[in-house]
Write an enzyme that holds these catalytic residues in place. Structure first.
Site, PDB file in Angstrom:
ATOM      1  N   GLU A   1       0.833  -1.221   0.000  1.00  0.00           N
ATOM      2  CA  GLU A   1       0.000   0.000   0.000  1.00  0.00           C
ATOM      3  C   GLU A   1       0.859   1.259   0.000  1.00  0.00           C
ATOM      4  O   GLU A   1       0.529   2.233   0.683  1.00  0.00           O
ATOM      5  CB  GLU A   1      -0.946   0.004   1.217  1.00  0.00           C
ATOM      6  CG  GLU A   1      -1.965  -1.127   1.228  1.00  0.00           C
ATOM      7  CD  GLU A   1      -3.132  -0.895   0.267  1.00  0.00           C
ATOM      8  OE1 GLU A   1      -3.506   0.268   0.068  1.00  0.00           O
ATOM      9  OE2 GLU A   1      -3.622  -1.877  -0.301  1.00  0.00           O
ATOM     10  N   ILE A   2       1.959   1.217  -0.723  1.00  0.00           N
ATOM     11  CA  ILE A   2       2.842   2.386  -0.712  1.00  0.00           C
ATOM     12  C   ILE A   2       2.939   3.065  -2.064  1.00  0.00           C
ATOM     13  O   ILE A   2       3.611   4.089  -2.198  1.00  0.00           O
ATOM     14  CB  ILE A   2       4.260   2.023  -0.233  1.00  0.00           C
ATOM     15  CG1 ILE A   2       4.756   0.812  -0.983  1.00  0.00           C
ATOM     16  CG2 ILE A   2       4.337   1.820   1.258  1.00  0.00           C
ATOM     17  CD1 ILE A   2       6.233   0.680  -0.899  1.00  0.00           C
TER      18      ILE A   2
ATOM     19  N   LYS B   1       3.038   1.003  -5.429  1.00  0.00           N
ATOM     20  CA  LYS B   1       3.521   0.211  -6.582  1.00  0.00           C
ATOM     21  C   LYS B   1       2.599   0.358  -7.787  1.00  0.00           C
ATOM     22  O   LYS B   1       3.042   0.577  -8.905  1.00  0.00           O
ATOM     23  CB  LYS B   1       3.632  -1.287  -6.225  1.00  0.00           C
ATOM     24  CG  LYS B   1       4.726  -1.635  -5.238  1.00  0.00           C
ATOM     25  CD  LYS B   1       4.826  -3.137  -5.017  1.00  0.00           C
ATOM     26  CE  LYS B   1       3.546  -3.770  -4.518  1.00  0.00           C
ATOM     27  NZ  LYS B   1       3.098  -3.297  -3.209  1.00  0.00           N
ATOM     28  N   THR B   2       1.299   0.204  -7.533  1.00  0.00           N
ATOM     29  CA  THR B   2       0.356   0.270  -8.659  1.00  0.00           C
ATOM     30  C   THR B   2       0.305   1.691  -9.216  1.00  0.00           C
ATOM     31  O   THR B   2       0.292   1.885 -10.436  1.00  0.00           O
ATOM     32  CB  THR B   2      -1.049  -0.181  -8.207  1.00  0.00           C
ATOM     33  OG1 THR B   2      -0.943  -1.509  -7.678  1.00  0.00           O
ATOM     34  CG2 THR B   2      -2.017  -0.185  -9.374  1.00  0.00           C
ATOM     35  N   TYR B   3       0.294   2.675  -8.321  1.00  0.00           N
ATOM     36  CA  TYR B   3       0.271   4.073  -8.786  1.00  0.00           C
ATOM     37  C   TYR B   3       1.481   4.349  -9.682  1.00  0.00           C
ATOM     38  O   TYR B   3       1.359   4.911 -10.776  1.00  0.00           O
ATOM     39  CB  TYR B   3       0.238   5.041  -7.589  1.00  0.00           C
ATOM     40  CG  TYR B   3       0.048   6.465  -8.058  1.00  0.00           C
ATOM     41  CD1 TYR B   3      -1.221   7.018  -8.172  1.00  0.00           C
ATOM     42  CD2 TYR B   3       1.143   7.235  -8.451  1.00  0.00           C
ATOM     43  CE1 TYR B   3      -1.392   8.312  -8.662  1.00  0.00           C
ATOM     44  CE2 TYR B   3       0.981   8.523  -8.944  1.00  0.00           C
ATOM     45  CZ  TYR B   3      -0.288   9.050  -9.039  1.00  0.00           C
ATOM     46  OH  TYR B   3      -0.455  10.320  -9.537  1.00  0.00           O
TER      47      TYR B   3
ATOM     48  N   LYS C   1      -0.257  -7.688 -13.324  1.00  0.00           N
ATOM     49  CA  LYS C   1      -0.294  -7.889 -11.863  1.00  0.00           C
ATOM     50  C   LYS C   1      -0.740  -9.344 -11.710  1.00  0.00           C
ATOM     51  O   LYS C   1      -1.912  -9.633 -11.440  1.00  0.00           O
ATOM     52  CB  LYS C   1      -1.317  -6.930 -11.226  1.00  0.00           C
ATOM     53  CG  LYS C   1      -1.578  -7.179  -9.751  1.00  0.00           C
ATOM     54  CD  LYS C   1      -0.531  -6.585  -8.839  1.00  0.00           C
ATOM     55  CE  LYS C   1      -0.812  -6.952  -7.381  1.00  0.00           C
ATOM     56  NZ  LYS C   1       0.033  -6.218  -6.444  1.00  0.00           N
TER      57      LYS C   1
ATOM     58  N   SER D   1      -4.258  -9.858  -4.282  1.00  0.00           N
ATOM     59  CA  SER D   1      -5.191 -10.172  -3.189  1.00  0.00           C
ATOM     60  C   SER D   1      -5.902  -8.883  -2.800  1.00  0.00           C
ATOM     61  O   SER D   1      -5.418  -7.788  -3.074  1.00  0.00           O
ATOM     62  CB  SER D   1      -4.440 -10.774  -1.997  1.00  0.00           C
ATOM     63  OG  SER D   1      -3.376  -9.935  -1.600  1.00  0.00           O
TER      64      SER D   1
ATOM     65  N   GLU E   1       4.055  -6.104 -11.752  1.00  0.00           N
ATOM     66  CA  GLU E   1       3.957  -5.615 -10.368  1.00  0.00           C
ATOM     67  C   GLU E   1       3.942  -6.801  -9.412  1.00  0.00           C
ATOM     68  O   GLU E   1       3.169  -7.749  -9.585  1.00  0.00           O
ATOM     69  CB  GLU E   1       2.685  -4.772 -10.164  1.00  0.00           C
ATOM     70  CG  GLU E   1       2.656  -4.188  -8.744  1.00  0.00           C
ATOM     71  CD  GLU E   1       1.339  -3.548  -8.332  1.00  0.00           C
ATOM     72  OE1 GLU E   1       0.563  -3.101  -9.201  1.00  0.00           O
ATOM     73  OE2 GLU E   1       1.092  -3.500  -7.102  1.00  0.00           O
TER      74      GLU E   1
ATOM     75  N   GLU F   1       5.134   9.775  -2.929  1.00  0.00           N
ATOM     76  CA  GLU F   1       4.855  10.655  -1.784  1.00  0.00           C
ATOM     77  C   GLU F   1       3.672  10.130  -0.972  1.00  0.00           C
ATOM     78  O   GLU F   1       2.563   9.960  -1.493  1.00  0.00           O
ATOM     79  CB  GLU F   1       4.555  12.076  -2.287  1.00  0.00           C
ATOM     80  CG  GLU F   1       4.343  13.060  -1.167  1.00  0.00           C
ATOM     81  CD  GLU F   1       4.130  14.483  -1.673  1.00  0.00           C
ATOM     82  OE1 GLU F   1       4.067  14.685  -2.912  1.00  0.00           O
ATOM     83  OE2 GLU F   1       4.021  15.386  -0.829  1.00  0.00           O
TER      84      GLU F   1
HETATM   85  N1  LIG Z   1       1.986   9.339  -5.658  1.00  0.00           N
HETATM   86  C1  LIG Z   1       0.698   9.085  -5.373  1.00  0.00           C
HETATM   87  N2  LIG Z   1      -0.259   9.991  -5.658  1.00  0.00           N
HETATM   88  C2  LIG Z   1      -1.561   9.759  -5.374  1.00  0.00           C
HETATM   89  N3  LIG Z   1      -2.017   8.622  -4.802  1.00  0.00           N
HETATM   90  C3  LIG Z   1      -1.117   7.680  -4.509  1.00  0.00           C
HETATM   91  C4  LIG Z   1       0.284   7.842  -4.768  1.00  0.00           C
HETATM   92  N4  LIG Z   1       0.929   6.729  -4.343  1.00  0.00           N
HETATM   93  C5  LIG Z   1      -0.010   5.920  -3.853  1.00  0.00           C
HETATM   94  N5  LIG Z   1      -1.235   6.480  -3.937  1.00  0.00           N
HETATM   95  C6  LIG Z   1      -2.523   5.902  -3.483  1.00  0.00           C
HETATM   96  O1  LIG Z   1      -2.275   5.172  -2.295  1.00  0.00           O
HETATM   97  C7  LIG Z   1      -2.993   3.957  -2.303  1.00  0.00           C
HETATM   98  C8  LIG Z   1      -2.005   2.778  -2.252  1.00  0.00           C
HETATM   99  O2  LIG Z   1      -1.199   2.835  -3.425  1.00  0.00           O
HETATM  100  P1  LIG Z   1      -1.023   1.575  -4.376  1.00  0.00           P
HETATM  101  O3  LIG Z   1      -2.321   0.861  -4.568  1.00  0.00           O
HETATM  102  O4  LIG Z   1      -0.323   2.043  -5.598  1.00  0.00           O
HETATM  103  O5  LIG Z   1      -0.065   0.706  -3.445  1.00  0.00           O
HETATM  104  P2  LIG Z   1       0.608  -0.704  -3.731  1.00  0.00           P
HETATM  105  O6  LIG Z   1       1.983  -0.618  -3.215  1.00  0.00           O
HETATM  106  O7  LIG Z   1       0.432  -1.036  -5.158  1.00  0.00           O
HETATM  107  O8  LIG Z   1      -0.261  -1.688  -2.816  1.00  0.00           O
HETATM  108  P3  LIG Z   1      -0.363  -3.306  -2.910  1.00  0.00           P
HETATM  109  O9  LIG Z   1       0.692  -3.821  -2.023  1.00  0.00           O
HETATM  110  O10 LIG Z   1      -1.748  -3.574  -2.430  1.00  0.00           O
HETATM  111  O11 LIG Z   1      -0.195  -3.687  -4.346  1.00  0.00           O
HETATM  112  C9  LIG Z   1      -3.838   3.950  -3.573  1.00  0.00           C
HETATM  113  O12 LIG Z   1      -5.121   4.497  -3.288  1.00  0.00           O
HETATM  114  C10 LIG Z   1      -3.069   4.889  -4.486  1.00  0.00           C
HETATM  115  O13 LIG Z   1      -3.852   5.483  -5.497  1.00  0.00           O
HETATM  116  C1  LIG Z   2      -3.842  -6.740   0.604  1.00  0.00           C
HETATM  117  C2  LIG Z   2      -2.598  -5.946   0.274  1.00  0.00           C
HETATM  118  N1  LIG Z   2      -2.980  -4.691  -0.301  1.00  0.00           N
HETATM  119  C3  LIG Z   2      -1.688  -6.720  -0.675  1.00  0.00           C
HETATM  120  N2  LIG Z   2      -2.430  -7.109  -1.850  1.00  0.00           N
HETATM  121  C4  LIG Z   2      -1.051  -7.920  -0.026  1.00  0.00           C
HETATM  122  C5  LIG Z   2       0.014  -7.526   0.950  1.00  0.00           C
HETATM  123  C6  LIG Z   2       0.642  -8.714   1.622  1.00  0.00           C
HETATM  124  C7  LIG Z   2       1.668  -8.329   2.659  1.00  0.00           C
HETATM  125  C8  LIG Z   2       2.141  -9.494   3.437  1.00  0.00           C
HETATM  126  C9  LIG Z   2       3.274  -9.146   4.364  1.00  0.00           C
HETATM  127  O1  LIG Z   2       4.372  -8.824   3.896  1.00  0.00           O
HETATM  128  O2  LIG Z   2       3.066  -9.167   5.596  1.00  0.00           O
HETATM  129 MG   LIG Z   3      -0.564  -2.621  -6.006  1.00  0.00          MG
END
Ligand SMILES: Nc1ncnc2c1ncn2[C@@H]1O[C@H](COP(=O)(O)OP(=O)(O)OP(=O)(O)O)[C@@H](O)[C@H]1O
Ligand SMILES: C[C@H](N)[C@H](N)CCCCCC(=O)O
Ligand SMILES: [Mg+2]
Length: 223
Positions: free
Chosen positions: A15-16, A18-20, A40, A44, A125, A186
Site C-alpha cells: 500500500e505504498i 507500486k500500482t500508482y 499484476k 489479493s 507488479e 509521496e
Molecule cells: N503518488 C501518489 N499519488 C496519489 N495517490 C497515490 C500515490 N501513491 C499511492 N497512492 C494511493 O495510495 C494507495 C495505495 O497505493 P497503491 O495501490 O499504488 O499501493 P501498492 O503498493 O500497489 O499496494 P499493494 O501492495 O496492495 O499492491 C492507492 O489508493 C493509491 O492510489
Molecule cells: C492486501 C494488500 N494490499 C496486498 N495485496 C497484499 C500484501 C501482503 C503483505 C504481506 C506481508 O508482507 O506481511
Molecule cells: Mg498494487
C-alpha cells in the site's frame, strides 16, 4: 539506466504506491510512443469483476493506464490469480480453499515475457513488500529471482520509509537482483518532503532515486 525490455516493480512494503507508480510509468512510456504491457499476475484484496469498486483494484488501474476495458478476458490476461481477502496471497487463497503453485506463477510470467514484441516493455507488479509471501513456501524475492528481471523499487515517504527502502535495497543486492532505481511515491501526511526522503535513500543506498508526487507523473530520471 536505459529502458530494459521488462521490469519487476517491487515494493518496500504494501500500500505504498507500486500500482500508482506502475500506472504512471505505463502512461509515461505510452506518451513516448512505446508499447507497454503491465501485469499484476497475483493480486489479493480484489473485489469481483462486477463490483463497482473493481476499477480501483490494482488490475483495474493497470488496465485503465493501458486504455484496456475491464472485461473478463482482459482481467484474466492481466491478473490470472485474484483473491478476495486483503491478506498475503497464500492466506487469501486459503480463505477460498485454493492454493497457488509457485512454478505455475513463474511459468505464466515467463510465457508472457517470451511472447512480448521487440518494441514492447513488460512491467510486472509484485505483491506487498520484497519478501511478502506469494505461496506458503516462496516469497516475492524468490519470484523476482526466478524471473531474473531488473527491479524498480517503490518506496513511500512516510516516517520509516527510509529504513524500509534501504533494507529492501540491501536485500535485493545481496540476492544479485539488478536495481534500476527507487521511486519514492509521496505518502499522504508524511512529516518530511519526498525530496528529503529521496536524498537519504540515494545517499545511504548509493542508488538512483526519483520522486512521484501525490497525483504526479513518473519522474524523468528513472528507467
Ligand atoms: N503518488 C501518489 N499519488 C496519489 N495517490 C497515490 C500515490 N501513491 C499511492 N497512492 C494511493 O495510495 C494507495 C495505495 O497505493 P497503491 O495501490 O499504488 O499501493 P501498492 O503498493 O500497489 O499496494 P499493494 O501492495 O496492495 O499492491 C492507492 O489508493 C493509491 O492510489
Ligand atoms: C492486501 C494488500 N494490499 C496486498 N495485496 C497484499 C500484501 C501482503 C503483505 C504481506 C506481508 O508482507 O506481511
Ligand atoms: Mg498494487
Amino acid at each position: 539506466m536505459p529502458l530494459p525490455p521488462a521490469l519487476f516493480i517491487a515494493g518496500a512494503g504494501t500500500e505504498i504506491g507500486k500500482t500508482y507508480v506502475t500506472a504512471a510509468l505505463v502512461r509515461s512510456l505510452r506518451a513516448k510512443g512505446r508499447r507497454v504491457r503491465a501485469l499484476k499476475p497475483l493480486a489479493s484484496g480484489v473485489p469481483p469483476l462486477h463490483d463497482p469498486t473493481f476499477a480501483e483494484s490494482d488490475t483495474g488501474r493497470l488496465l485503465a493506464a493501458q486504455d484496456i476495458a475491464i472485461t473478463p478476458v482482459a482481467v484474466d490476461a492481466c491478473s490470472p490469480w485474484r483473491f478476495a481477502a486483503p491478506l498475503a496471497p497464500d492466506l487469501a487463497a486459503a480463505r477460498e480453499g485454493r492454493s497457488l503453485a509457485f512454478d505455475d506463477l513463474v511459468g505464466w510470467c515467463r510465457a508472457r515475457l517470451g511472447e512480448a514484441e521487440a518494441d514492447e516493455t513488460v512491467l510486472i507488479e509484485g505483491v506487498g513488500g520484497v519478501m511478502s509471501p506469494v505461496t506458503d513456501a516462496a516469497t516475492g524475492l524468490d519470484w523476482l529471482k526466478a524471473l531474473g528481471l531488473p527491479a524498480l523499487l517503490v518506496s513511500g515517504s512516510y516516517l520509516g520509509a527510509i529504513s524500509h527502502a534501504l533494507t529492501a535495497v540491501e536485500t535485493l543486492r545481496a540476492h544479485g537482483v539488478t536495481l534500476s532505481g527507487v521511486a519514492v511515491s509521496e505518502s499522504e501526511g508524511a512529516p518530511t518532503s519526498p525530496e528529503t526522503v529521496a536524498a537519504a535513500i540515494a545517499r545511504h543506498g548509493g542508488v538512483t532515486v526519483g520522486i512521484v508526487r501525490r497525483g504526479g507523473d513518473f519522474p524523468g530520471n528513472l528507467v
